[in-house]
Motif scaffolding. Structure first.
Motif, short mmCIF file in Angstrom:
data_model
loop_
_atom_site.label_atom_id
_atom_site.label_comp_id
_atom_site.label_asym_id
_atom_site.label_seq_id
_atom_site.Cartn_x
_atom_site.Cartn_y
_atom_site.Cartn_z
N SER A 155 0.87 -1.18 0.00
CA SER A 155 0.00 0.00 0.00
C SER A 155 0.91 1.23 0.00
O SER A 155 2.11 1.11 0.19
CB SER A 155 -0.88 -0.02 1.25
OG SER A 155 -0.09 0.23 2.38
N PRO A 156 0.34 2.43 -0.20
CA PRO A 156 1.18 3.63 -0.14
C PRO A 156 1.90 3.74 1.20
O PRO A 156 3.05 4.18 1.26
CB PRO A 156 0.17 4.77 -0.31
CG PRO A 156 -1.00 4.17 -0.98
CD PRO A 156 -1.04 2.74 -0.58
N PHE A 157 1.23 3.33 2.28
CA PHE A 157 1.86 3.40 3.60
C PHE A 157 3.00 2.40 3.71
O PHE A 157 4.04 2.69 4.29
CB PHE A 157 0.81 3.15 4.69
CG PHE A 157 -0.44 3.94 4.48
CD1 PHE A 157 -0.44 5.31 4.70
CD2 PHE A 157 -1.59 3.33 4.03
CE1 PHE A 157 -1.58 6.06 4.49
CE2 PHE A 157 -2.74 4.07 3.81
CZ PHE A 157 -2.73 5.43 4.03
N ASP A 158 2.76 1.22 3.14
CA ASP A 158 3.83 0.22 3.10
C ASP A 158 5.05 0.79 2.41
O ASP A 158 6.18 0.65 2.89
CB ASP A 158 3.37 -1.02 2.32
CG ASP A 158 2.56 -1.98 3.18
OD1 ASP A 158 2.85 -2.04 4.39
OD2 ASP A 158 1.67 -2.65 2.66
N ARG A 159 4.81 1.45 1.28
CA ARG A 159 5.94 1.91 0.48
C ARG A 159 6.70 3.01 1.18
O ARG A 159 7.91 3.14 1.04
CB ARG A 159 5.45 2.36 -0.89
CG ARG A 159 5.20 1.15 -1.81
CD ARG A 159 4.87 1.54 -3.20
NE ARG A 159 3.52 2.06 -3.30
CZ ARG A 159 3.20 3.18 -3.90
NH1 ARG A 159 4.13 3.90 -4.48
NH2 ARG A 159 1.94 3.58 -3.96
N ARG A 160 5.96 3.82 1.96
CA ARG A 160 6.64 4.89 2.70
C ARG A 160 7.67 4.32 3.67
O ARG A 160 8.69 4.92 3.92
CB ARG A 160 5.61 5.73 3.44
CG ARG A 160 5.97 7.19 3.44
CD ARG A 160 4.84 8.00 3.99
NE ARG A 160 5.01 8.29 5.40
CZ ARG A 160 4.05 8.73 6.16
NH1 ARG A 160 2.85 8.93 5.66
NH2 ARG A 160 4.26 8.99 7.43
#
Lengths: 177, 487
Positions: B441-446
């Motif tokens: 997810s975008p949060f994962d990628r951050r």
């Protein structure tokens, strides 16, 4: 296989996210070049219901000046969706590996899904009327899984979809059930 | 079929008829009770007679024969079907014996394969002895040969004493649904409109009214505490009742290459599946169960479970291998299931160090949005208090969850455990994996994280069978590569 020039070549893809970088040596099945035209249609269909109510209000209340604004809004929505699809197209990568099918995609929520050949129960090639006009098809790959019993690969050229279907099937092995 | 084959029990038509009647029972009852005096009764009786005739002819026409390596079934009245079912394809065997079945000494037998929309064969109904013989034939014919497998005596891996079943009822909340239905049913009658009920509640009402004065805040709290305690007591009472009816006399038996369970107080359920067809094992424990030193073990079996078809037959499939037992007992049972590795010996690895803070953030954001909305539209102070309590709880939960959470991946199995008050272990053989996915997810990628998901058959439609979140991205790829190689 017709490679689409507008799609990034494998080498320039930022950090190709295979399950195993070394094993990405497979046949790449790209999106059909005209898939953007198909998506444009789809986006217009999405924008339509949003723009209908304001249009009616504008006509009913005799504020004709609103109409250009509504048209502009609809156009903007279509452009936004197009931009999102462009990024989706960049992220899309469908590779037929020796041991299975790997599909990477997603703009914000990215995923790489791998289906081993032996787990594929059956496949479908679907074509909608508009997609058929563009020569585009969707390949559906079915497994015995629970959550993803169906993997859809959209936007392939029809010939590619059929070729992929023919090549992904076959070869025995245990089905894992 | 050259030879006649076996027939169903002579009274089969009765059971077929009862099943059919169940679907039309309500309209029939309405007809009988509300259309009295009309010719409706006659029509209803005629309909029932037609159904009975159909059931009779259908049951008389049904034949099955134990062929060489396959079961032959012939059924149908006008359109006859003759089905050849190879023994090796029959994965799940389900038996049902309600009190009526038991009175006649018969059983309803369902044979299922791994796919398809409905069971391969439903024998409604055959003698218990015949069913046993049939099961024996199916058991004695593993995928390879019929002869070289020595006739194993069935071994009981686990049998629950009645005290265990009572404890199971106290530990779980299975009665909640029944209790809810009972309360819902009570409200249907509008009992508060009845004079007698009003009289009954008059005195407590007066007392409550007196207590409601601010001076009696303590009294109010007592009343609420009593009500909560009463509700809790009812819940446990119903849970014990549900546990008794479903798990009374529970037995888990390993018989050749099949594993079978049998349980039930009034209606006896039996289910069996080939051991090599078990898909995913789940071990769980609630806080109460942990205090009592108990856990449970369930499994998924591959079977035709289409969306929207999660009917009773799914509940009847092999699911609960161990409803309740000590951790050691469960390890011992799991080891009997084709050598499932012990939880203790698996190479557990922790998730990403930031897993706790990520999990907390998720709840924190949700709580804060809800609290802000509540503060704006209702009262700010209580909203703040509730927010504080919830956030504190979420912090504890996230920390506890992440401290326990871990995954294990070797060349044979993938396992994941997580939880705080309620803990759960899931484990599946990688060879059972159908689809493998690495997602971010975008949060994962951050945070340079990703999750690894492995799907197996029969796990239900809500999520992947195994879903390992909050992994370091590179680690996730390594795990995925390993899974891919072993799939």
């Amino acid at each position: 296989m017709a490679m689409d020039e507008t799609l990034p070549a494998p080498a320039t893809t930022p950090a190709p996210v295979p399950l195993d970088a070394g094993a990405m040596a497979g046949d790449v099945f790209p999106l059909h070049p005209r898939v953007r035209s198909l998506w444009r249609w789809q986006h217009a269909l999405i924008a339509l219901p949003f723009s209908l109510p304001p249009t009616f209000i504008a006509i009913a209340s005799d504020t004709w000046l609103l109409l250009p604004a509504v048209a502009l809004g609809a156009l903007l929505l279509v452009r936004l969706l197009d931009a999102w699809r462009e990024r989706y197209a960049k992220s899309f990568r469908c590779v037929l590996l020796p041991d299975g099918l790997l599909v990477r995609r997603g703009v914000w929520w990215r995923s790489e899904t791998f289906v081993p050949r032996a787990r594929i129960q059956h496949t479908d090639v679907d074509e909608g009327p508009v997609a058929r006009h563009f020569g585009i098809a969707t390949l559906k790959v079915f497994t015995a899984g629970s959550r993803v019993s169906e993997l859809e690969v959209e936007g392939l050229a029809r010939d590619d979809a059929v070729a992929l279907r023919d090549r992904v099937l076959g070869r025995g092995g245990k089905d894992g059930v | 079929m050259e030879s006649e084959g076996h027939r169903l029990h002579p009274f089969s038509w009765l059971f077929v008829l009862l099943t059919q009647l169940r679907t039309v029972a309500l309209p029939l009852l309405i007809l009988v009770f509300f259309k009295r005096g009309d010719s409706w009764e006659l029509w209803g009786a005629a309909g029932a007679a037609v159904l009975a005739l159909h059931a009779f002819v259908y049951s008389r026409g049904f034949r099955y024969r134990l062929g060489d390596g396959e079961l032959l079934v012939r059924e149908g009245i006008f359109a006859r079907t003759e089905r050849h079912i190879p023994y090796a394809r029959i994965q799940n065997i389900v038996q049902l014996r309600n009190p009526l079945h038991r009175l006649f000494g018969v059983t309803e037998l369902r044979l299922e394969s791994g796919g398809g929309a409905k069971p391969e064969a439903v024998m409604k109904v055959i003698r218990v002895a015949d069913a046993q013989r049939l099961e024996q034939v199916l058991r004695g014919t593993p995928a390879h040969a019929a002869t070289d497998a020595p006739a194993h005596e069935p071994r009981t891996l686990l049998s629950l004493a009645t005290s265990d079943v009572l404890l199971l009822g106290l530990l779980n909340n299975r009665g909640a649904i029944v209790l809810g239905a009972a309360v819902g049913g009570l409200f249907q009658f509008q009992w508060w409109e009845k004079d007698q009920v009003r009289e009954m509640f008059k005195l407590p009402g007066v007392v409550l009214h007196d207590l409601a004065a601010p001076a009696h805040l303590l009294g109010w709290m007592w009343t609420i505490a009593l009500l909560v305690a009463g509700a809790f007591l009812m819940l446990k009472l119903f849970s014990v009742a549900v546990s008794l009816t479903t798990f009374f006399g529970f037995r888990l038996v390993r018989d050749g290459d099949r594993v079978a369970t049998e349980s039930g107080l009034l209606t006896r359920h039996g289910a069996s599946a080939r051991v090599d067809k078990l898909q995913r094992l789940t071990i769980g424990e609630s806080l109460l169960a942990r205090l009592a030193g108990r856990r449970w073990l369930s499994c998924d079996v591959a079977a035709a479970a289409r969306r929207g078809d999660q009917d009773a037959s799914e509940q009847r499939r092999l699911r609960w291998l161990v409803p309740l037992a000590s951790a050691e007992r469960i390890e011992a049972v799991a080891a009997e299931l084709d050598g499932m590795p012990s939880l203790a010996t698996l190479p557990w690895r922790a998730l990403h160090p930031k897993a706790a803070s990520r999990r907390f953030k998720k709840t924190f954001v949700l709580c804060t949005i809800a609290a802000l909305a509540a503060a704006l539209f209702f009262a700010p102070l209580p909203a703040l208090l509730v927010w504080l309590v919830l956030v504190g709880f979420a912090r504890l939960e996230a920390r506890g969850w992440a401290r326990f959470a871990a995954y294990a991946c070797d060349d044979d199995v993938l396992a994941f455990r997580a939880g705080w008050l309620t803990r759960q272990w899931t484990i599946a053989r990688i060879a059972k994996g159908q689809v493998l996915s690495v997602a971010a997810s975008p949060f994962d990628r951050r945070h340079r994280m990703a999750r690894v998901k492995l799907d197996t058959a029969g796990a239900g439609f809500n999520d992947f069978a195994l879903d390992v979140p909050y992994l370091d991205e590179r680690e996730a790829r390594e795990v995925a590569a390993r899974l891919r190689a072993a799939m």
